[in-house]
Design a protein around this motif. Structure first.
Motif, PDB file in Angstrom:
ATOM      1  N   PHE A  24      66.306  65.891 -11.494  1.00 27.96           N
ATOM      2  CA  PHE A  24      66.572  65.175 -10.248  1.00 27.96           C
ATOM      3  C   PHE A  24      65.433  64.257  -9.800  1.00 27.96           C
ATOM      4  CE2 PHE A  24      69.997  68.330  -9.576  1.00 27.96           C
ATOM      5  CZ  PHE A  24      71.017  67.440  -9.286  1.00 27.96           C
ATOM      6  N   LYS A  25      64.223  64.808  -9.718  1.00 27.70           N
ATOM      7  CA  LYS A  25      63.135  63.995  -9.147  1.00 27.70           C
ATOM      8  C   LYS A  25      62.865  62.730  -9.965  1.00 27.70           C
ATOM      9  CE  LYS A  25      58.585  64.334  -7.044  1.00 27.70           C
ATOM     10  NZ  LYS A  25      57.383  65.154  -6.918  1.00 27.70           N
ATOM     11  N   PRO A  26      62.695  62.838 -11.308  1.00 29.38           N
ATOM     12  CA  PRO A  26      62.472  61.597 -12.062  1.00 29.38           C
ATOM     13  C   PRO A  26      63.651  60.631 -11.981  1.00 29.38           C
ATOM     14  CG  PRO A  26      62.570  63.515 -13.541  1.00 29.38           C
ATOM     15  CD  PRO A  26      62.542  64.039 -12.153  1.00 29.38           C
ATOM     16  N   ALA A  27      64.895  61.182 -11.921  1.00 33.43           N
ATOM     17  CA  ALA A  27      66.073  60.302 -11.827  1.00 33.43           C
ATOM     18  C   ALA A  27      66.069  59.557 -10.500  1.00 33.43           C
ATOM     19  CB  ALA A  27      67.357  61.116 -11.973  1.00 33.43           C
ATOM     20  N   ILE A  28      65.726  60.263  -9.439  1.00 32.48           N
ATOM     21  CA  ILE A  28      65.688  59.628  -8.112  1.00 32.48           C
ATOM     22  C   ILE A  28      64.574  58.583  -8.060  1.00 32.48           C
ATOM     23  CG2 ILE A  28      65.090  60.111  -5.678  1.00 32.48           C
ATOM     24  CD1 ILE A  28      66.946  62.638  -5.967  1.00 32.48           C
ATOM     25  N   GLU A  29      63.425  58.901  -8.639  1.00 30.72           N
ATOM     26  CA  GLU A  29      62.317  57.930  -8.654  1.00 30.72           C
ATOM     27  C   GLU A  29      62.693  56.669  -9.453  1.00 30.72           C
ATOM     28  OE1 GLU A  29      58.484  60.918  -8.030  1.00 30.72           O
ATOM     29  OE2 GLU A  29      59.274  60.617 -10.072  1.00 30.72           O
ATOM     30  N   GLU A  30      63.375  56.880 -10.584  1.00 28.19           N
ATOM     31  CA  GLU A  30      63.811  55.738 -11.402  1.00 28.19           C
ATOM     32  C   GLU A  30      64.877  54.919 -10.664  1.00 28.19           C
ATOM     33  OE1 GLU A  30      64.125  53.072 -14.575  1.00 28.19           O
ATOM     34  OE2 GLU A  30      62.546  54.521 -14.087  1.00 28.19           O
ATOM     35  N   ALA A  31      65.811  55.627  -9.997  1.00 28.95           N
ATOM     36  CA  ALA A  31      66.883  54.936  -9.265  1.00 28.95           C
ATOM     37  C   ALA A  31      66.316  54.146  -8.087  1.00 28.95           C
ATOM     38  CB  ALA A  31      67.932  55.942  -8.788  1.00 28.95           C
ATOM     39  N   ILE A  32      65.262  54.670  -7.475  1.00 26.61           N
ATOM     40  CA  ILE A  32      64.595  53.926  -6.389  1.00 26.61           C
ATOM     41  C   ILE A  32      63.976  52.644  -6.952  1.00 26.61           C
ATOM     42  CG2 ILE A  32      62.562  53.967  -4.844  1.00 26.61           C
ATOM     43  CD1 ILE A  32      63.275  56.898  -4.182  1.00 26.61           C
ATOM     44  N   LYS A  33      63.384  52.775  -8.145  1.00 26.69           N
ATOM     45  CA  LYS A  33      62.777  51.605  -8.800  1.00 26.69           C
ATOM     46  C   LYS A  33      63.844  50.526  -9.046  1.00 26.69           C
ATOM     47  CE  LYS A  33      60.372  50.716 -13.006  1.00 26.69           C
ATOM     48  NZ  LYS A  33      60.127  51.302 -14.300  1.00 26.69           N
ATOM     49  N   ILE A  34      65.006  50.970  -9.558  1.00 26.70           N
ATOM     50  CA  ILE A  34      66.119  50.031  -9.827  1.00 26.70           C
ATOM     51  C   ILE A  34      66.577  49.381  -8.515  1.00 26.70           C
ATOM     52  CG2 ILE A  34      68.538  49.877 -10.613  1.00 26.70           C
ATOM     53  CD1 ILE A  34      67.801  52.279 -12.557  1.00 26.70           C
ATOM     54  N   ALA A  35      66.709  50.227  -7.469  1.00 31.92           N
ATOM     55  CA  ALA A  35      67.154  49.705  -6.165  1.00 31.92           C
ATOM     56  C   ALA A  35      66.163  48.681  -5.624  1.00 31.92           C
ATOM     57  CB  ALA A  35      67.338  50.854  -5.176  1.00 31.92           C
ATOM     58  N   ARG A  36      64.875  48.963  -5.785  1.00 32.19           N
ATOM     59  CA  ARG A  36      63.849  48.018  -5.308  1.00 32.19           C
ATOM     60  C   ARG A  36      63.981  46.670  -6.039  1.00 32.19           C
ATOM     61  NH1 ARG A  36      60.122  50.412  -1.953  1.00 32.19           N
ATOM     62  NH2 ARG A  36      59.681  52.630  -2.264  1.00 32.19           N
ATOM     63  N   GLU A  37      64.267  46.754  -7.344  1.00 38.84           N
ATOM     64  CA  GLU A  37      64.442  45.510  -8.128  1.00 38.84           C
ATOM     65  C   GLU A  37      65.659  44.729  -7.628  1.00 38.84           C
ATOM     66  OE1 GLU A  37      64.656  46.917 -12.148  1.00 38.84           O
ATOM     67  OE2 GLU A  37      62.511  47.437 -12.191  1.00 38.84           O
TER      68      GLU A  37
END
Length: 678
Positions: A24-37
């Motif tokens: 969960f945590k790495p997926a959420i961190e990666e998804a936040i990165k995608i959202a920021r992009e």
């Protein structure tokens, strides 16, 4: 852990069996990165801001993050453990930070504001206009117009509030799980029905103990309070139930309550509102605390005389039956049930054999088919988070896909109490495709035992219909954007589809479709249906006053400046004064386990149950005038309310359906508190 992480792969249905907690945590961190992009592309664009390149793009930015967090937080409610709870405490501040970064991004707000300022010239559809308004307010209601120092202050407040709310809920769950009433003397079971005893024996067995165990989860607690003849034991478990978060130990919630209300008030002030209730109600049908308070006062004025009369009758009955001098809170359900049996000759034990869980599920499906032409087919190849979860594919009369439906019915250690509807995927239109929703209901109904299947109390039947009403609101959604879809409506409107469906549980025409005896197959007899209907308004005055007391407690915390409050119990007692019927219990405090307002989304919104009851009573009067399965009326309700989600102001939608504003007297008529229409 981003490599081979099932949450980051593309999926339609949630891949529960592949997900490990550490994903969960790495997926959420990666998804936040995608959202920021995705958001970065909006702010970096040199094109003139338009509805499409700014507001619509923002609506779909972060959709991967939304999917992943919906799975995580749904699991934290329905199938949690210490590891997930610990992770929630880590993830919440990360998400709060990201949300604050978005809504406090001056460049992004500048672009949204540029579109908003020229909205009158854009020729938007009603739904687009609503979405634009929502997005603009998402910024302004979260500090976009504040200076840098105040933005930072708001950010800190939000982060602490998110953490406190989680802690509050964890304490309540831990309190609920740690209490057991372990009985070894058969005499103590006097009055309890066979099925309740059997469930308590199964619970003891599962813990390798002799005898019977009762706990604070509703399927165990409520029947004990209703049927156990031993008054001292009722008192013990009742006090334990009412003292959750109020023991002065590590699970005590008093400081959390005081801190939450003070931080909420500070947040409202920071955003230019006098109180937190003013802030919340700006986005509600009720609009202001004054309107909410006068709405509740008006109902209380009409219901309290009936409640006092009912209470006096109950007190006299208890005195006559068992010589009880003073009726206490742990006596209400017990003597209420006895009086109900005497007056109407009906009780849950008579009714339960007609409400076997699978039959009730079939029943709610038949009602949905007769009203809206829906078909439900159980499927066994959809991944679930627990073996008890069932899945159904929903189609319409033409065989078109409507929704995937998950259902999770029984209590477990890792599941919070109560019942709720949620979703794993929203409905929306994109790239010329109508994406259909994935909807779930989670309940805590009586489990099957070795002796008998899951037989529901009538209250559990109405709860199932209630949650299924919410589910229909989600399933039948047909809007362009996720933010305006399904149950994304004003909070005091969201209970209309759920509460209105409960009405079918009282109607002979509906009951005879599914209420059959689980052993004999006999359809529920007419006289029992008549008794259900007659007893429906039993103690309705007291029930109304009780519900209003919760709404008033909520408003007492949120419609004033709470900085002077130091004693949670004393404040609560004062708030309850106008609605008190029973003597106060010094060991109990409701606020410390009032999860609806301190963990859920009902802060400054608990009144909405009664508000929506007015809407639902008014709506059902319309159905009864036309016929409870009248397709024309059902289609009108579907097209003007259920499918529209939050595309327009709810009062506009309601008046389009009903032809007029709702009438509060419809609720009072149904409750038997004023005479029915001639």
């Amino acid at each position: 852990m981003t490599h081979n992480n099932p949450l980051l792969e593309s999926f339609d249905t949630a891949p529960f069996s592949k997900i490990k907690t550490e994903h969960f945590k790495p997926a959420i961190e990666e998804a936040i990165k995608i959202a920021r992009e995705e958001i970065g592309k909006i702010t970096a664009s040199e094109e003139e801001p338009t509805f499409e390149n700014t507001v619509e793009s923002l609506e779909f930015a972060g959709s991967k993050l939304d999917r992943i967090t919906s799975i995580f937080f749904n699991l934290n409610s329905a199938e949690t453990n210490e590891e997930i709870q610990k992770l929630a405490q880590e993830i919440s501040p990360i998400l709060t930070d990201f949300k604050n970064d978005v809504i406090q991004d001056p460049e992004l707000f500048k672009k949204v504001k540029a579109v908003y300022d020229k909205k009158d010239t854009l020729q938007l559809t009603i739904e687009q206009d609503t979405l634009l308004d929502k997005k603009y307010k998402m910024f302004t209601r979260n500090g976009a117009n504040l200076d840098a120092a105040k933005k930072e202050e708001l950010r800190k407040l939000d982060k602490e509030l998110a953490s406190l709310s989680l802690k509050f809920g964890e304490n309540v769950l831990a309190e609920t799980n740690r209490y057991e009433l372990h009985l070894t003397n058969e005499k103590d079971l006097k009055g309890l029905p066979k099925g309740v005893i059997s469930a308590a024996r199964s619970l003891a067995k599962s813990k390798d103990k002799e005898g019977w165990i009762f706990n604070l989860h509703y399927p165990s607690y409520l029947p004990f309070m209703k049927y156990a003849a031993n008054r001292e034991l009722r008192k013990e478990i009742s006090i334990a139930f009412g003292a959750k978060g109020f023991h002065g130990d590590e699970l005590d919630n008093r400081e959390n309550v005081l801190r939450i209300v003070k931080l909420r008030h500070q947040k409202a002030n920071l955003l230019g509102f006098p109180t937190y209730a003013h802030f919340k109600l700006e986005e509600r049908m009720a609009e202001t605390p004054e309107k909410v308070n006068s709405f509740m006062d008006e109902l209380l004025e009409k219901a309290k005389p009936a409640a006092e009369k009912e209470f006096k009758e109950l007190e006299n009955f208890a005195k006559e039956l068992e010589g009880i001098g003073r009726l206490e809170k742990w006596d209400g359900a017990y003597f209420g049930e006895k009086l109900k049996q005497k007056l109407f000759d009906v009780d849950d034990e008579q009714l339960k054999p007609y409400f076997e869980l699978n039959n009730v599920i079939k029943g709610v499906f038949i009602v949905a088919e007769k009203l809206y032409g829906l078909k439900f087919k159980e499927v066994f190849d959809v991944d679930t988070y627990h073996p008890e979860v069932r899945t159904f594919w929903v189609t319409d009369e033409k065989g078109r896909d409507i929704s995937l439906f998950y259902a999770d019915f029984h209590p477990r250690e890792g599941k919070r109490g109560g019942a709720w509807m949620t979703s794993y995927k929203s409905q929306y239109h994109r790239h010329e495709k109508n994406e259909r929703p994935h909807i779930s209901i989670v309940c805590n109904f009586t489990k099957p035992t070795e002796e008998e299947p899951s037989l529901l109390t009538f209250t559990e039947v109405t709860t199932l219909f209630h949650e299924f009403g919410h589910a229909l609101h989600g399933m039948l959604a047909d809007t362009i954007y996720p933010s305006t879809s399904g149950t994304n409506v004003f909070w005091d409107f969201v209970e209309l589809p759920s509460q209105v469906l409960e009405n079918w549980c009282y109607e002979k025409e509906a009951l005879q479709l599914f209420a059959t005896h689980y052993e004999t197959g006999e359809v529920i007899p007419d006289d029992l249906v008549e008794k259900i209907k007659k007893s429906a308004t039993f103690h309705e005055g007291m029930a109304t006053v009780r519900q209003l007391s919760f709404g008033m407690l909520d408003m007492s915390w949120h419609s004033i400046d709470p900085s002077g409050i130091t004693n949670v119990k004393a404040h609560e007692e004062k708030a309850f004064e106008p609605t008190n019927l029973y003597p106060e219990v010094k060991e109990n405090c409701m606020s410390t386990s009032f999860s609806h307002i301190f963990q859920g989304g009902y802060a400054a919104g608990y009144y909405s149950y009664k508000w929506a009851e007015v809407l639902d009573a008014d709506t059902f009067e319309y159905f009864t005038e036309k016929g409870i399965f009248d397709r024309e009326t059902a289609n009108k309700f579907r097209e003007t309310i259920l499918s529209q989600g939050g595309t327009e102001h709810p009062m506009i939608l309601y008046k389009r359906f009903r032809g007029k504003e709702p009438e509060p007297d419809a609720l009072l008529r149904r409750a038997g508190l004023i005479p029915k229409k001639k």
